[in-house]
Structures are given as C-alpha cells and as structure tokens.
Write an enzyme that holds these catalytic residues in place. Structure first.
Site, PDB file in Angstrom:
ATOM      1  N   LYS A 272       2.160  15.344   2.167  1.00  0.00           N
ATOM      2  CA  LYS A 272       3.500  15.559   2.765  1.00  0.00           C
ATOM      3  C   LYS A 272       4.498  14.577   2.176  1.00  0.00           C
ATOM      4  CE  LYS A 272       3.665  11.789   5.382  1.00  0.00           C
ATOM      5  NZ  LYS A 272       4.720  10.777   5.499  1.00  0.00           N
TER       6      LYS A 272
ATOM      7  N   GLU B 100       4.891   5.624  -0.475  1.00  0.00           N
ATOM      8  CA  GLU B 100       3.587   5.911  -1.096  1.00  0.00           C
ATOM      9  C   GLU B 100       3.640   7.076  -2.080  1.00  0.00           C
ATOM     10  OE1 GLU B 100       0.911   4.229  -0.980  1.00  0.00           O
ATOM     11  OE2 GLU B 100       0.571   3.334   0.989  1.00  0.00           O
TER      12      GLU B 100
ATOM     13  N   TYR C 217      11.310  -5.849   9.603  1.00  0.00           N
ATOM     14  CA  TYR C 217      10.818  -4.466   9.570  1.00  0.00           C
ATOM     15  C   TYR C 217      11.225  -3.646  10.784  1.00  0.00           C
ATOM     16  CZ  TYR C 217       7.887  -5.634   5.559  1.00  0.00           C
ATOM     17  OH  TYR C 217       7.440  -6.007   4.321  1.00  0.00           O
TER      18      TYR C 217
ATOM     19  N   GLY D  94       3.798  -4.959   8.169  1.00  0.00           N
ATOM     20  CA  GLY D  94       4.996  -4.220   7.769  1.00  0.00           C
ATOM     21  C   GLY D  94       5.433  -3.304   8.898  1.00  0.00           C
TER      22      GLY D  94
ATOM     23  N   ARG E 174       0.929 -11.626   5.839  1.00  0.00           N
ATOM     24  CA  ARG E 174       0.731 -12.467   4.648  1.00  0.00           C
ATOM     25  C   ARG E 174       1.549 -13.746   4.736  1.00  0.00           C
ATOM     26  NH1 ARG E 174       1.640  -9.449  -0.909  1.00  0.00           N
ATOM     27  NH2 ARG E 174       3.553  -8.848   0.152  1.00  0.00           N
TER      28      ARG E 174
ATOM     29  N   TRP F  63       4.668  -0.205   9.742  1.00  0.00           N
ATOM     30  CA  TRP F  63       3.658   0.578  10.465  1.00  0.00           C
ATOM     31  C   TRP F  63       2.627  -0.325  11.127  1.00  0.00           C
ATOM     32  CZ3 TRP F  63       3.407   4.205  13.490  1.00  0.00           C
ATOM     33  CH2 TRP F  63       2.324   5.072  13.668  1.00  0.00           C
TER      34      TRP F  63
ATOM     35  N   LYS G 153      -1.388   6.201   3.946  1.00  0.00           N
ATOM     36  CA  LYS G 153      -1.218   7.578   3.462  1.00  0.00           C
ATOM     37  C   LYS G 153      -1.034   7.585   1.952  1.00  0.00           C
ATOM     38  CE  LYS G 153       0.740   9.223   7.838  1.00  0.00           C
ATOM     39  NZ  LYS G 153       1.950   9.655   8.562  1.00  0.00           N
TER      40      LYS G 153
ATOM     41  N   ASP H 139       3.439  16.330  10.251  1.00  0.00           N
ATOM     42  CA  ASP H 139       3.957  15.196   9.484  1.00  0.00           C
ATOM     43  C   ASP H 139       4.942  15.671   8.408  1.00  0.00           C
ATOM     44  OD1 ASP H 139       4.248  12.586   8.780  1.00  0.00           O
ATOM     45  OD2 ASP H 139       2.212  12.308   8.008  1.00  0.00           O
TER      46      ASP H 139
END
Ligand SMILES: NC(=O)c1ccc[n+]([C@@H]2O[C@H](COP(=O)([O-])OP(=O)(O)OC[C@H]3O[C@@H](n4cnc5c(N)ncnc54)[C@H](O)[C@@H]3O)[C@@H](O)[C@H]2O)c1
Ligand SMILES: O=P(O)(O)OC[C@H](O)CO
Length: 347
Positions: free
Chosen positions: A206, A296, A64, A25, A47, A27, A121, A259
């Site tokens: 964060k 997330e 992405y 993805g 994947r 990151w 994260k 962050d």
C-alpha cells in the site's frame, strides 16, 4: 494441550504486563501509548538519551508527536538491556533497512520466551525478506514466537485517540491473540489472523500505491485518476501477495484495503507526501532530503519489483513509480499506463 485448547483457556489476565518497544519515532511512540493505555508497563528504547529523558520526564516526544501527552506507564531509556529486561512482548519499530543491524545488537538480550512483534512495513533491500523473516533469521527463533501488526494506522490520529483498528498476525493464533489483547484499549482494537505473508505484504505494497497517489496529486490530477489507481493498485497488491502465498481475503481486510484507503487519502502519510513532492517536480534526491521521517515505499520499490519478476507478476503501477523515482518517467505520464497491455483486458 493443542493450540485451540490453549486459546479456549485464554482470558484477559493473559495480557502482557511488561513490554518493550524498540524505536521512539512516530509509530514506536504511538504504539507505546496504545500498549500503556491497554494496561501494560512500557519501556521504550530511544537511540538518543535526550529523547529518552524527554519521554520519561516530560511524558512527551515533541519531535515526532507534538502536543501529545504520553501515559505515565511509558518510560524510555537509551540502554537496551534496561529496556528489554523482563519484557514479555518486544515490539520493533525502526526503519526496515536498519532492522537487521538493530536485531544483531539485541539478539542476546531478548528474554527467552518473549513474543517478538514487527510494527514495520518494509522489505529488506538485497534479500527481499519481509520483516518477520529477518527477525526469524537473525534471532534464530521459531516463527510461532513472531507476530506482525498492520492496518490503517496513521500514528498522529491514533496518538489523538481517534478510534482505529489493526490486525495482529502470527503463525500461532494463540500468540497473535496474546499480542492483540495487549494492544487493545478503548480507542484501539486489534483483530487477529494467521496470514503473516498477506498481512506484511499488505503494509508494504500500500505504501507504493500511496506514492503513486501522491505523484498524481502533485501533478494536479483529480479523483477519477486516484480512484483508478487505488482500485487497480489493490489488484496489483493482491496478485503479488497471493503469488507469495497470501490469502486473498487478507488483502481485502484491514492490512490491505483498509491501509490502502488511509494511506492514499491522508496528507499525514509520509509515502503520500513523498509522492506529492515527486509529482510537483522535485527529484528523488530532493525528496529524500526533505523527508525527516521514514517513507518505507521509497526503499521497497526495488525489492518488490525484483520479487514480482521472480514470480512473473505484472505490477504496472509500481513499475511506473520506480520510473518516476529513477527520473525516467515524467510524473504526468503515470496515470494512463494502468496496464502494460494495449489491448482491453478483463478487470
Ligand atoms: N508512523 C506511522 O504512522 C506508522 C504506522 C504504521 C507503521 N509504521 C511503520 O513503522 C516503522 C517505523 O516508522 P516510524 O513512523 O516510527 O518512523 P520514524 O521515522 O518516525 O522513526 C524511526 C525511528 O527509528 C530511529 N532510527 C532511524 N534510523 C535508525 C537506525 N539505523 N537504527 C535505529 N533506529 C533508527 C529514529 O531515530 C526514529 O526514532 C516503519 O516501518 C513504518 O512503515 C509507521
Ligand atoms: O506515513 P506512512 O505513509 O508511512 O503510513 C503510515 C501507516 O503505515 C499508515 O497505516
């Protein structure tokens, strides 16, 4: 040799030469570029075979990272055994809620001495475990072999080679240093610490404050509101992480304040974007449908509040984010409620 002697003898030759990244993805792909630009040969697990082919043959991941050319040293495959063979360091970058299932599929394939590094994260729903704890539990490896990376790291900016710093944390300073050396290049600098709890929780918490910032942005509130939430949000983050054993200074560092600033300020942030949609009046279900990348914070809010309750930590901002997500709090009402106590409190 004790660990500080071992550190004294480390030279840049100890950088890993072959590494694996699981997850292609935004990151996972950007981190692959960081590692390759630092000199490593990087095998990425995607994947979808067609994405693996695009990365290897065209040096692109157009879904992405549109417009970004990847280094030749990055190759990708949908075959886990191929990607993991001979890897000295294995970087994990899948959505947090899918980590356990993904680890179960690779348990037997991770090379015996490889350092396993979380780039994620989030906390796991149901168990409240941090990603490094899930790794330790599922792989059954010593915590010294696990590291985490966190910091103000918006993928697209780094993919464009804008200068950035991060922190690598492990219970073993030597292993944190080995990973940091591998994840350093002319535009990306990795620092080290041994506060895994603070480093991981900084990245998780964060996201929740960034959702709150997005919400008030979507409502149309201005800079005073946002600065108040960021400042009080940092207090909540620090109280929570310290209650779980973190060092407070970690929360003032790259993985905390650093962050928090990046994620709260940037429209590139998916957590911030999800919050903005909520503030504009979209429901949680609408927002999840509109997000085609991982935010997330939407999954961590529940487990974080459960963990906070268990330690008696008050998190008024995070609780209000949960209220907006649940549809029980009007986004316009989020800002005035920065504490739960009507009486003036010490800052
Ligand atoms: N994007 C960033 O700027 C950034 C920066 C630092 C940390 N992170 C963290 O990295 C982690 C990964 O985020 P991302 O931005 O790469 O997310 P993403 O949504 O861009 O990509 C997630 C990748 O995981 C794959 N995936 C989705 N569900 C999966 C499953 N069940 N099993 C296996 N793979 C699955 C997707 O196909 C995709 O390749 C998150 O924890 C995020 O917080 C992201
Ligand atoms: O896009 P976000 O909100 O997941 O944030 C990305 C990174 O965590 C920023 O450091």
């Amino acid at each position: 040799m004790n660990s500080s002697d071992a550190l004294d003898t480390l030279t840049l030759d100890a950088k890993a030469r072959k590494v694996a990244v699981l997850g292609a993805g935004s990151w996972g792909t950007t981190f692959s570029k960081i590692l390759a630009d630092g000199g490593a040969d990087v095998a990425v697990w995607a994947r979808r075979p067609e994405l693996a082919r695009e990365i290897t043959e065209s040096n692109r991941n157009s879904d992405y990272l549109p417009g970004i050319n990847l280094p030749e040293r990055v190759t990708a495959s949908a075959s886990l055994p191929l990607v993991l063979e001979g890897a000295e360091q294995v970087f994990l970058s899948v959505p947090s809620q899918s980590l356990r299932a993904n680890l179960e599929a690779v348990r037997e394939l991770i090379p015996a001495d490889a350092i396993v590094v979380s780039l994620m994260k989030g906390v796991e729903k149901g168990t409240g475990l941090r990603m490094s704890e899930v790794i330790e539990q599922v792989l059954g490896i010593d915590a010294d072999r696990i590291a985490v990376v966190s910091g103000p790291n918006l993928a697209l900016e780094i993919a464009k080679e804008q200068p950035t710093a991060a922190v690598v944390s492990s219970r073993s300073l030597e292993n944190a240093t080995l990973v940091a050396m591998t994840a350093t290049n002319p535009y990306f600098r990795s620092f080290v610490n041994t506060d895994v709890i603070g480093t991981e929780f900084g990245g998780v918490l964060k996201n929740l404050i960034a959702v709150a910032i997005g919400i008030v942005d979507g409502v149309g509130y201005g800079e005073n509101t946002k600065a108040s939430i960021i400042t009080r949000g940092l207090v909540e983050m620090t109280d929570f992480a310290v209650a779980y054993g973190a060092r407070p200074e970690t929360l003032s560092g790259l993985a905390g304040l650093g962050d928090l600033i990046a994620t709260c300020e940037s429209s590139l942030s998916r957590n911030n974007t999800a919050g903005r949609l909520l503030g504009q009046g979209y429901t949680f279900t609408d927002v999840v449908k509109q997000m085609n990348q991982t935010a997330e914070g939407l999954s961590s809010v529940g487990p974080v509040l459960e963990l906070a309750l268990a330690k008696g930590v008050e998190m008024p901002i995070v609780s209000q984010v949960a209220g907006v997500l649940a549809g029980t709090l009007n986004p316009r009402d989020i800002a005035p409620h920065l504490t739960t106590d009507p009486m003036p409190q010490g800052e």
